[in-house]
Design an enzyme around this catalytic site. Structure first.
Site, PDB file in Angstrom:
ATOM      1  N   GLN A 120       0.850  -1.185   0.000  1.00 33.43           N
ATOM      2  CA  GLN A 120       0.000   0.000   0.000  1.00 33.43           C
ATOM      3  C   GLN A 120       0.891   1.240   0.000  1.00 33.43           C
ATOM      4  O   GLN A 120       1.814   1.349   0.801  1.00 33.43           O
ATOM      5  CB  GLN A 120      -0.904   0.003   1.228  1.00 33.43           C
ATOM      6  CG  GLN A 120      -1.900   1.152   1.268  1.00 33.43           C
ATOM      7  CD  GLN A 120      -2.695   1.140   2.571  1.00 33.43           C
ATOM      8  OE1 GLN A 120      -2.209   1.650   3.589  1.00 33.43           O
ATOM      9  NE2 GLN A 120      -3.886   0.569   2.553  1.00 33.43           N
ATOM     10  N   TYR A 162      -6.261  11.243   3.387  1.00 31.01           N
ATOM     11  CA  TYR A 162      -4.988  11.549   2.746  1.00 31.01           C
ATOM     12  C   TYR A 162      -5.241  12.306   1.443  1.00 31.01           C
ATOM     13  O   TYR A 162      -6.384  12.560   1.072  1.00 31.01           O
ATOM     14  CB  TYR A 162      -4.185  10.271   2.526  1.00 31.01           C
ATOM     15  CG  TYR A 162      -3.799   9.580   3.816  1.00 31.01           C
ATOM     16  CD1 TYR A 162      -3.036  10.247   4.765  1.00 31.01           C
ATOM     17  CD2 TYR A 162      -4.208   8.273   4.099  1.00 31.01           C
ATOM     18  CE1 TYR A 162      -2.688   9.633   5.969  1.00 31.01           C
ATOM     19  CE2 TYR A 162      -3.861   7.649   5.288  1.00 31.01           C
ATOM     20  CZ  TYR A 162      -3.114   8.336   6.218  1.00 31.01           C
ATOM     21  OH  TYR A 162      -2.774   7.728   7.404  1.00 31.01           O
TER      22      TYR A 162
END
Length: 308
Positions: free
Chosen positions: A43, A113
């Site tokens: 990730q 994010y």
């Protein structure tokens, strides 16, 4: 989760993959994982303004110069050149993941994010091709997928993690999420992980704050993930409060959700999956206290030894 550019470490102790020097070391790591006949997907993320780490010492990009609702950090509005550079960083780092022996890559577009912020009308006030309507707000994600594919090819799995909602006024909505997921399927995404955490006081914690003492409170995003899965052909992954094998069996058998993500339960019980596989179907021992985060490394408080 690894950060994608040399000057953008959002959290202390976080690892990166922003140049080729990481490949040899990560290859050694993935080789060890593969000895257990299992796969590992990397990730990657650009944190943006959701940070309090070295804030005054680096340039922090965002879709617009809107202060973060919790951290108070106001990012620099990304120029089109910045956006192109960010997209290429994700693509280059995905190729590094492939060379490092990872079995796929997931880019993080959830949890507040920067890609999550591009999706959100609250944070994204742009009036160019990366702002306003949902097609434009998601453009950076669509272009990232295309750039990653050019680097890694069609046979290397590419996944995404995305919120089904931001739980804030003028935020990313469930209808927006369904639109983005459908477009990603058309563009060749391999799997979509549905989450809903944004690190905000207004986040919908009606279930999560009660804890997971009761079965009905577990797998708390399942309703939304199941609805999205009904409209897609690519696999949908459910994250959030997955604690009981019997409930997950029920979800698999009664929805189109195909996979589950677990994190905190594996900090409490690293051998949990083997325990379930061996026939002990009792609930994970994780109590969802959220105290496993630590700057010295995430670990369950019940398993920690004293540290000097």
């Amino acid at each position: 989760m690894l950060f994608v550019t040399v000057d953008e470490q959002p959290n202390p102790g976080m690892m990166g993959i922003y140049n080729d020097s990481f490949i040899e070391e990560y290859k050694e790591f993935t080789d060890k994982i593969h000895k257990f006949d299992t796969n590992i997907i990397l990730q990657i993320v650009y944190g943006g303004s959701q940070t309090n780490f070295n804030v005054g010492e680096r340039i922090i990009l965002g879709p617009s110069a809107v202060a973060h609702r919790i951290y108070g950090v106001t990012p620099k509005e990304a120029t089109k050149e910045d956006i192109r550079g960010l997209i290429e960083s994700f693509a280059d780092d995905s190729l590094r993941a492939k060379k490092s022996g990872f079995d796929g890559v997931q880019f993080h577009a959830a949890h507040g994010y920067i890609y999550s912020q591009f999706l959100s009308p609250y944070y994204n006030k742009r009036t160019d091709e990366y702002g306003e309507n949902i097609e434009n707000r998601a453009r950076i994600i669509f272009e990232t997928l295309a750039a990653v594919r050019r680097k890694v090819g069609r046979d290397f799995p590419v996944l995404i993690k995305i919120n089904y909602s931001d739980f804030i006024e003028d935020g990313f909505s469930f209808e927006d999420c369904k639109y983005v997921c459908k477009r990603l399927e058309e563009l060749g995404i391999d799997a979509i992980e549905i989450s809903g955490v944004v690190g905000d006081k207004t986040e919908d914690r009606t279930v999560r704050e009660k804890g997971l003492k009761y079965l009905e409170n577990e797998s708390y995003f399942r309703k939304y993930a199941a609805e999205i899965a009904e409209e897609l052909n690519v696999p949908v992954i459910l994250v959030g409060g997955n604690r009981s094998l019997n409930l997950m069996d029920e979800i698999v058998n009664n929805t189109k959700i195909q996979y589950f993500s677990l994190s905190r339960p594996l900090l409490r019980e690293p051998g949990l999956i083997n325990r379930w596989g061996g026939g002990d179907n009792s609930k994970a021992k994780c109590v969802s206290c959220g105290k496993c985060g630590d700057v010295q490394g995430n670990s369950c408080i019940f398993n920690r030894t004293s540290r000097k």
